[in-house]
Design a protein around this motif. Structure first.
Motif, PDB file in Angstrom:
ATOM      1  N   HIS A 168       0.851  -1.191   0.000  1.00  0.00           N
ATOM      2  CA  HIS A 168       0.000   0.000   0.000  1.00  0.00           C
ATOM      3  C   HIS A 168       0.888   1.242   0.000  1.00  0.00           C
ATOM      4  O   HIS A 168       1.878   1.316   0.735  1.00  0.00           O
ATOM      5  CB  HIS A 168      -0.902   0.003   1.242  1.00  0.00           C
ATOM      6  CG  HIS A 168      -1.684   1.263   1.400  1.00  0.00           C
ATOM      7  ND1 HIS A 168      -2.783   1.561   0.629  1.00  0.00           N
ATOM      8  CD2 HIS A 168      -1.514   2.323   2.246  1.00  0.00           C
ATOM      9  CE1 HIS A 168      -3.259   2.733   0.983  1.00  0.00           C
ATOM     10  NE2 HIS A 168      -2.517   3.217   1.961  1.00  0.00           N
ATOM     11  N   TYR A 169       0.515   2.224  -0.822  1.00  0.00           N
ATOM     12  CA  TYR A 169       1.278   3.481  -0.898  1.00  0.00           C
ATOM     13  C   TYR A 169       0.386   4.645  -0.510  1.00  0.00           C
ATOM     14  O   TYR A 169      -0.807   4.673  -0.839  1.00  0.00           O
ATOM     15  CB  TYR A 169       1.798   3.711  -2.321  1.00  0.00           C
ATOM     16  CG  TYR A 169       2.776   2.667  -2.802  1.00  0.00           C
ATOM     17  CD1 TYR A 169       4.141   2.803  -2.567  1.00  0.00           C
ATOM     18  CD2 TYR A 169       2.330   1.538  -3.495  1.00  0.00           C
ATOM     19  CE1 TYR A 169       5.038   1.840  -3.005  1.00  0.00           C
ATOM     20  CE2 TYR A 169       3.216   0.571  -3.934  1.00  0.00           C
ATOM     21  CZ  TYR A 169       4.574   0.737  -3.684  1.00  0.00           C
ATOM     22  OH  TYR A 169       5.461  -0.224  -4.116  1.00  0.00           O
ATOM     23  N   GLU A 170       0.972   5.594   0.175  1.00  0.00           N
ATOM     24  CA  GLU A 170       0.241   6.810   0.492  1.00  0.00           C
ATOM     25  C   GLU A 170       1.190   8.005   0.518  1.00  0.00           C
ATOM     26  O   GLU A 170       2.377   7.868   0.851  1.00  0.00           O
ATOM     27  CB  GLU A 170      -0.471   6.691   1.843  1.00  0.00           C
ATOM     28  CG  GLU A 170       0.456   6.450   3.026  1.00  0.00           C
ATOM     29  CD  GLU A 170      -0.321   6.308   4.323  1.00  0.00           C
ATOM     30  OE1 GLU A 170      -1.044   7.265   4.669  1.00  0.00           O
ATOM     31  OE2 GLU A 170      -0.216   5.247   4.958  1.00  0.00           O
ATOM     32  N   LEU A 171       0.664   9.153   0.126  1.00  0.00           N
ATOM     33  CA  LEU A 171       1.440  10.386   0.182  1.00  0.00           C
ATOM     34  C   LEU A 171       1.375  10.928   1.597  1.00  0.00           C
ATOM     35  O   LEU A 171       0.292  11.204   2.118  1.00  0.00           O
ATOM     36  CB  LEU A 171       0.875  11.409  -0.806  1.00  0.00           C
ATOM     37  CG  LEU A 171       1.618  12.745  -0.877  1.00  0.00           C
ATOM     38  CD1 LEU A 171       3.047  12.549  -1.379  1.00  0.00           C
ATOM     39  CD2 LEU A 171       0.857  13.717  -1.773  1.00  0.00           C
ATOM     40  N   VAL A 172       2.542  11.063   2.225  1.00  0.00           N
ATOM     41  CA  VAL A 172       2.596  11.499   3.624  1.00  0.00           C
ATOM     42  C   VAL A 172       2.538  13.015   3.716  1.00  0.00           C
ATOM     43  O   VAL A 172       1.759  13.577   4.481  1.00  0.00           O
ATOM     44  CB  VAL A 172       3.885  10.966   4.297  1.00  0.00           C
ATOM     45  CG1 VAL A 172       3.977  11.461   5.737  1.00  0.00           C
ATOM     46  CG2 VAL A 172       3.916   9.449   4.241  1.00  0.00           C
ATOM     47  N   ARG A 173       3.348  13.689   2.927  1.00  0.00           N
ATOM     48  CA  ARG A 173       3.388  15.152   2.977  1.00  0.00           C
ATOM     49  C   ARG A 173       4.184  15.677   1.779  1.00  0.00           C
ATOM     50  O   ARG A 173       4.857  14.924   1.089  1.00  0.00           O
ATOM     51  CB  ARG A 173       4.035  15.643   4.281  1.00  0.00           C
ATOM     52  CG  ARG A 173       5.487  15.227   4.449  1.00  0.00           C
ATOM     53  CD  ARG A 173       6.042  15.646   5.812  1.00  0.00           C
ATOM     54  NE  ARG A 173       7.447  15.270   5.967  1.00  0.00           N
ATOM     55  CZ  ARG A 173       7.853  14.051   6.350  1.00  0.00           C
ATOM     56  NH1 ARG A 173       6.959  13.119   6.617  1.00  0.00           N
ATOM     57  NH2 ARG A 173       9.145  13.791   6.466  1.00  0.00           N
ATOM     58  N   THR A 174       4.049  16.983   1.560  1.00  0.00           N
ATOM     59  CA  THR A 174       4.882  17.677   0.580  1.00  0.00           C
ATOM     60  C   THR A 174       5.613  18.793   1.301  1.00  0.00           C
ATOM     61  O   THR A 174       5.098  19.376   2.254  1.00  0.00           O
ATOM     62  CB  THR A 174       4.041  18.251  -0.572  1.00  0.00           C
ATOM     63  OG1 THR A 174       3.060  19.144  -0.033  1.00  0.00           O
ATOM     64  CG2 THR A 174       3.348  17.133  -1.339  1.00  0.00           C
ATOM     65  N   GLU A 175       6.812  19.077   0.831  1.00  0.00           N
ATOM     66  CA  GLU A 175       7.652  20.080   1.472  1.00  0.00           C
ATOM     67  C   GLU A 175       8.222  21.024   0.423  1.00  0.00           C
ATOM     68  O   GLU A 175       8.384  20.654  -0.733  1.00  0.00           O
ATOM     69  CB  GLU A 175       8.807  19.407   2.233  1.00  0.00           C
ATOM     70  CG  GLU A 175       8.362  18.406   3.281  1.00  0.00           C
ATOM     71  CD  GLU A 175       9.518  17.591   3.839  1.00  0.00           C
ATOM     72  OE1 GLU A 175      10.593  17.576   3.191  1.00  0.00           O
ATOM     73  OE2 GLU A 175       9.346  16.975   4.905  1.00  0.00           O
ATOM     74  N   GLY A 176       8.522  22.252   0.829  1.00  0.00           N
ATOM     75  CA  GLY A 176       9.199  23.195  -0.037  1.00  0.00           C
ATOM     76  C   GLY A 176       8.255  24.069  -0.843  1.00  0.00           C
ATOM     77  O   GLY A 176       7.034  23.896  -0.828  1.00  0.00           O
TER      78      GLY A 176
END
Length: 224
Positions: A168-176
């Motif tokens: 299973h894949y999930e986007l945890v966060r974006t930075e910058g």
């Protein structure tokens, strides 16, 4: 341009083609985008033909993955550095000072444009010879077909071969900031507590990094 011709071992009959190949779209309407389109097509065909001849027993899937490895952006950016085209690229004022010259995409596109320029200047045979020179070492040292599979594919195949569920894949966060964003993704095995984070310039790249870490962990655990 003379130095570049020496590195290419090719002398242009009409240097206007080379000048256009070295002009980024930000510098004006007479730019390298059309040459890039042409060079991409010729490059893909020549590499496909080379692989077809060199690997007579390889199935279509393996040939496709090998070709993708040879003509992808990172490989073309490496070739750009080897022949030194980035330093000769003409950029518009808005692109000159923001590091665009060193972006993989810009360097890769310029190599394709140079290939297209040679085709316009001298035709197919000269272009095929140029590509063969640029790819001599890479064609002599082809990776195995399995090595060309991306990390997510290899992890899924490893799990399926053992009757285990897909990860299973999930986007945890974006930075910058918007123009230089970093994505952080998490890959988790649903039938165990094994998981890992990965970072990349896109969600897909972040997932690939996470998948590679998980694959290394389960392989190591299975060999212990």
């Amino acid at each position: 341009m003379s130095a570049l011709e020496t590195r290419l071992n090719y002398e242009f009959a009409d240097r206007r083609h080379l000048k256009r190949a070295l002009t980024h779209r930000s510098a004006g309407p007479d730019n390298n985008e059309r040459l890039e389109f042409l060079g991409d097509g010729v490059l893909n065909f020549v590499i496909a033909a080379e692989l077809f001849e060199r690997l007579p027993d390889a199935p279509e899937g393996d040939l496709s993955r090998l070709r993708a490895t040879l003509v992808n952006e990172p490989t073309l950016a490496e070739i750009a550095d080897e022949i030194g085209v980035a330093e000769l690229l003409t950029l518009g004022p808005s692109e000159t000072g923001d590091g665009s010259r060193r972006r993989d995409s810009v360097r890769a596109d310029t190599v394709e444009a140079v290939i297209g320029a040679v085709y316009i200047d001298s035709g197919f045979d000269a272009t095929r010879d140029l590509i063969s020179r640029l790819y001599t070492d890479r064609l002599e040292q082809l990776p195995s077909a399995d090595d060309t599979k991306d990390a997510k594919t290899r992890l899924q195949e490893w799990l399926q071969a053992r009757g285990r569920q897909r990860p299973h894949y999930e986007l945890v966060r974006t930075e910058g900031a918007e123009h230089c964003r970093t994505f952080v993704a998490y890959c988790r095995l649903v039938d165990s507590d094994v998981g890992a984070e990965g970072q990349g310039s896109s969600r897909r790249k972040a997932e690939q990094v996470a998948a590679m870490t998980v694959l290394e962990r389960v392989r190591r655990a299975s060999s212990e």
